[in-house]
Scaffold this motif. Structure first.
Motif, mmCIF file in Angstrom:
data_model
loop_
_atom_site.group_PDB
_atom_site.id
_atom_site.type_symbol
_atom_site.label_atom_id
_atom_site.label_comp_id
_atom_site.label_asym_id
_atom_site.label_seq_id
_atom_site.Cartn_x
_atom_site.Cartn_y
_atom_site.Cartn_z
ATOM 1 N N GLY A 181 0.778 -1.220 0.000
ATOM 2 C CA GLY A 181 0.000 0.000 0.000
ATOM 3 C C GLY A 181 0.814 1.276 0.000
ATOM 4 O O GLY A 181 0.242 2.383 -0.040
ATOM 5 N N VAL A 182 2.139 1.162 0.050
ATOM 6 C CA VAL A 182 2.996 2.357 0.013
ATOM 7 C C VAL A 182 3.097 2.826 -1.434
ATOM 8 O O VAL A 182 3.495 2.059 -2.317
ATOM 9 N N PRO A 183 2.748 4.066 -1.746
ATOM 10 C CA PRO A 183 2.795 4.549 -3.140
ATOM 11 C C PRO A 183 4.207 4.514 -3.706
ATOM 12 O O PRO A 183 5.186 4.836 -3.021
ATOM 13 N N ASP A 184 4.314 4.147 -4.978
ATOM 14 C CA ASP A 184 5.617 4.114 -5.639
ATOM 15 C C ASP A 184 6.220 5.511 -5.770
ATOM 16 O O ASP A 184 7.451 5.652 -5.848
ATOM 17 N N GLU A 185 5.362 6.535 -5.802
ATOM 18 C CA GLU A 185 5.880 7.899 -5.945
ATOM 19 C C GLU A 185 6.782 8.285 -4.779
ATOM 20 O O GLU A 185 7.750 9.044 -4.952
ATOM 21 N N LEU A 186 6.482 7.764 -3.591
ATOM 22 C CA LEU A 186 7.313 8.090 -2.435
ATOM 23 C C LEU A 186 8.703 7.467 -2.560
ATOM 24 O O LEU A 186 9.709 8.095 -2.198
ATOM 25 N N TYR A 187 8.743 6.219 -3.063
ATOM 26 C CA TYR A 187 10.046 5.598 -3.292
ATOM 27 C C TYR A 187 10.842 6.385 -4.330
ATOM 28 O O TYR A 187 12.053 6.613 -4.172
ATOM 29 N N GLU A 188 10.172 6.797 -5.398
ATOM 30 C CA GLU A 188 10.860 7.533 -6.456
ATOM 31 C C GLU A 188 11.364 8.882 -5.947
ATOM 32 O O GLU A 188 12.471 9.308 -6.287
ATOM 33 N N ALA A 189 10.558 9.564 -5.141
ATOM 34 C CA ALA A 189 10.993 10.847 -4.596
ATOM 35 C C ALA A 189 12.203 10.674 -3.684
ATOM 36 O O ALA A 189 13.144 11.498 -3.710
ATOM 37 N N ALA A 190 12.212 9.609 -2.886
ATOM 38 C CA ALA A 190 13.358 9.365 -2.009
ATOM 39 C C ALA A 190 14.614 9.061 -2.812
ATOM 40 O O ALA A 190 15.715 9.512 -2.470
ATOM 41 N N GLN A 191 14.464 8.307 -3.906
ATOM 42 C CA GLN A 191 15.619 7.998 -4.742
ATOM 43 C C GLN A 191 16.157 9.245 -5.432
ATOM 44 O O GLN A 191 17.374 9.413 -5.580
ATOM 45 N N LEU A 192 15.256 10.133 -5.847
ATOM 46 C CA LEU A 192 15.700 11.382 -6.469
ATOM 47 C C LEU A 192 16.462 12.254 -5.477
ATOM 48 O O LEU A 192 17.357 13.025 -5.866
ATOM 49 N N ASP A 193 16.115 12.138 -4.202
ATOM 50 C CA ASP A 193 16.823 12.906 -3.175
ATOM 51 C C ASP A 193 18.147 12.265 -2.784
ATOM 52 O O ASP A 193 18.847 12.776 -1.903
ATOM 53 N N GLY A 194 18.472 11.134 -3.405
ATOM 54 C CA GLY A 194 19.750 10.485 -3.136
ATOM 55 C C GLY A 194 19.729 9.486 -2.000
ATOM 56 O O GLY A 194 20.796 9.080 -1.526
ATOM 57 N N ALA A 195 18.552 9.063 -1.539
ATOM 58 C CA ALA A 195 18.468 8.105 -0.432
ATOM 59 C C ALA A 195 18.803 6.704 -0.926
ATOM 60 O O ALA A 195 18.413 6.307 -2.024
ATOM 61 N N SER A 196 19.502 5.947 -0.106
ATOM 62 C CA SER A 196 19.804 4.551 -0.425
ATOM 63 C C SER A 196 18.571 3.691 -0.181
ATOM 64 O O SER A 196 17.554 4.158 0.329
ATOM 65 N N TRP A 197 18.711 2.382 -0.541
ATOM 66 C CA TRP A 197 17.559 1.489 -0.357
ATOM 67 C C TRP A 197 17.185 1.389 1.110
ATOM 68 O O TRP A 197 16.012 1.470 1.456
ATOM 69 N N TRP A 198 18.178 1.234 1.980
ATOM 70 C CA TRP A 198 17.881 1.099 3.397
ATOM 71 C C TRP A 198 17.326 2.398 3.968
ATOM 72 O O TRP A 198 16.405 2.377 4.784
ATOM 73 N N GLN A 199 17.857 3.536 3.543
ATOM 74 C CA GLN A 199 17.324 4.805 4.019
ATOM 75 C C GLN A 199 15.878 5.003 3.573
ATOM 76 O O GLN A 199 15.057 5.545 4.319
ATOM 77 N N THR A 200 15.563 4.545 2.383
ATOM 78 C CA THR A 200 14.189 4.643 1.894
ATOM 79 C C THR A 200 13.248 3.785 2.723
ATOM 80 O O THR A 200 12.144 4.218 3.088
ATOM 81 N N GLN A 201 13.696 2.572 3.034
ATOM 82 C CA GLN A 201 12.842 1.689 3.845
ATOM 83 C C GLN A 201 12.657 2.238 5.252
ATOM 84 O O GLN A 201 11.556 2.211 5.808
ATOM 85 N N ARG A 202 13.747 2.762 5.815
ATOM 86 C CA ARG A 202 13.689 3.234 7.193
ATOM 87 C C ARG A 202 12.879 4.514 7.327
ATOM 88 O O ARG A 202 12.147 4.702 8.310
ATOM 89 N N SER A 203 12.958 5.393 6.359
ATOM 90 C CA SER A 203 12.317 6.703 6.473
ATOM 91 C C SER A 203 10.956 6.782 5.791
ATOM 92 O O SER A 203 10.171 7.682 6.098
ATOM 93 N N VAL A 204 10.680 5.877 4.868
ATOM 94 C CA VAL A 204 9.432 5.949 4.104
ATOM 95 C C VAL A 204 8.546 4.744 4.383
ATOM 96 O O VAL A 204 7.404 4.884 4.846
ATOM 97 N N ALA A 205 9.054 3.532 4.103
ATOM 98 C CA ALA A 205 8.202 2.342 4.152
ATOM 99 C C ALA A 205 7.797 1.970 5.573
ATOM 100 O O ALA A 205 6.610 1.786 5.869
ATOM 101 N N ILE A 206 8.783 1.857 6.462
ATOM 102 C CA ILE A 206 8.484 1.382 7.816
ATOM 103 C C ILE A 206 7.539 2.323 8.563
ATOM 104 O O ILE A 206 6.587 1.860 9.198
#
Length: 317
Positions: free
Chosen positions: A204-229
């Motif tokens: 249920g987590v929108p893909d746009e949030l993952y894409e925005a985090a990647q554009l900001d330079g976040a790593s995979w783990w940083q994305t999971q820790r700050s967005v998904a979890i």
């Protein structure tokens, strides 16, 4: 003269709201009663009546034969609360609760995050993780009981072949190892539910949030820790609630594996009341223990709802 705005609105509302036929309300109520009555009847027979019987039984000294006429009041509750086996059983239940949160939560969340990625064989891996949960508790318990047999079990044989000396009485027969071993089996059995719920939340987590985090330079783990979890926080808290209640009511697997032994090191509240009732014939004490189990589980559930899930409930409202 042109009609006023109020008159136009009034006539439009009169045309829109059609009069309800006479008897429609009673017909709807009758349909609701017809559909709900079977479920209420089953609940009354298999839930409400046993609860009332257990409460009534807890005030008598009764061996299961003859009339229930030896009133003892709260004496059964006093005996249960003074029984060291029961107090140890309560501690065992809460030990399983704490271990479930500390071990199963990070393990299930880590597996869910990994299985949420696009990897080869992801569907097969998800099935392998979830299959133990759908296996019946008794069947899983019997299989693990055979695997953990001392000297002749598969696990002891493997450990001996690689140069590790297993416990002489086996993992289930050694008092210091019995409860940790049971918890390992419980983790194997119920970890699939945690992974399934966490995966559902991650979907249920929108893909746009993952894409925005990647554009900001976040790593995979940083994305999971700050967005998904953080976004699956309600799902995590719901699983924790189910895990706590299930741990407090744990019976099947422990009864098959250890029967509460050795030396009551794996006794839980549920195994205690079953042993008192079916094996020793102390149905009054078993009734008191069941009431105490209900009170402990109810208080724990209410406290968890108020303290931990209060924000989720407020958002839903």
């Amino acid at each position: 003269m042109a009609p006023t705005l109020t008159a136009v609105v009034t006539r439009r509302d009169e045309r829109r709201v059609a009069p309800r036929p006479v008897g429609t309300g009673w017909r709807q109520r009758l349909e609701i009663v017809m559909f709900v009555s079977p479920a209420l009847a089953l609940m009354a027979v298999f839930v409400l009546w046993p609860v009332i019987s257990a409460v009534r039984m807890s005030f008598y000294r009764w061996k299961g034969f003859g009339p229930m006429d030896q009133w003892v009041g709260l004496d059964n509750y006093r005996l249960v609360l003074q029984d060291e086996v029961f107090t140890d059983a309560v501690m065992h239940n809460f030990t399983i609760v704490v271990l479930s949160i500390l071990i199963q939560l990070p393990l299930g969340l880590g597996l869910a995050l990994l299985l949420n990625r696009r990897i080869r064989g992801r569907g097969l891996l998800r099935t392998i993780v979830f299959v133990p949960y759908v296996v019946a508790e008794v069947i899983a318990g019997v299989v693990w009981f055979q695997l953990l047999q001392p000297q002749y079990g598969v696990i002891d044989t493997v450990l001996t072949n690689i140069g590790i000396t297993p416990p002489e009485q086996g993992f289930l027969g050694t008092p210091e190892l019995a409860l940790p071993t049971v918890f390992v089996v419980l983790t194997w059995k119920y970890l699939g539910l945690a992974v399934l719920l966490f995966l559902a939340g991650l979907q249920g987590v929108p893909d746009e949030l993952y894409e925005a985090a990647q554009l900001d330079g976040a790593s995979w783990w940083q994305t999971q820790r700050s967005v998904a979890i953080p976004l699956i926080g309600p799902t995590i808290r719901t699983w924790a609630f189910l895990s706590i209640i299930g741990s407090l009511q744990q019976f099947d697997m422990i009864w098959v594996l250890t029967h509460g032994g050795p030396a009551n090191r794996t006794t839980t509240m549920a195994t205690y009341l079953v042993e008192q009732g079916t094996e020793r014939g102390n149905y009054g004490i078993a009734g008191a223990a069941s009431v105490l189990l209900f009170v402990i589980a109810f208080v724990t559930a209410v406290a968890y709802q108020v303290v931990v899930m209060r924000r989720d409930t407020a958002v839903q409202r």
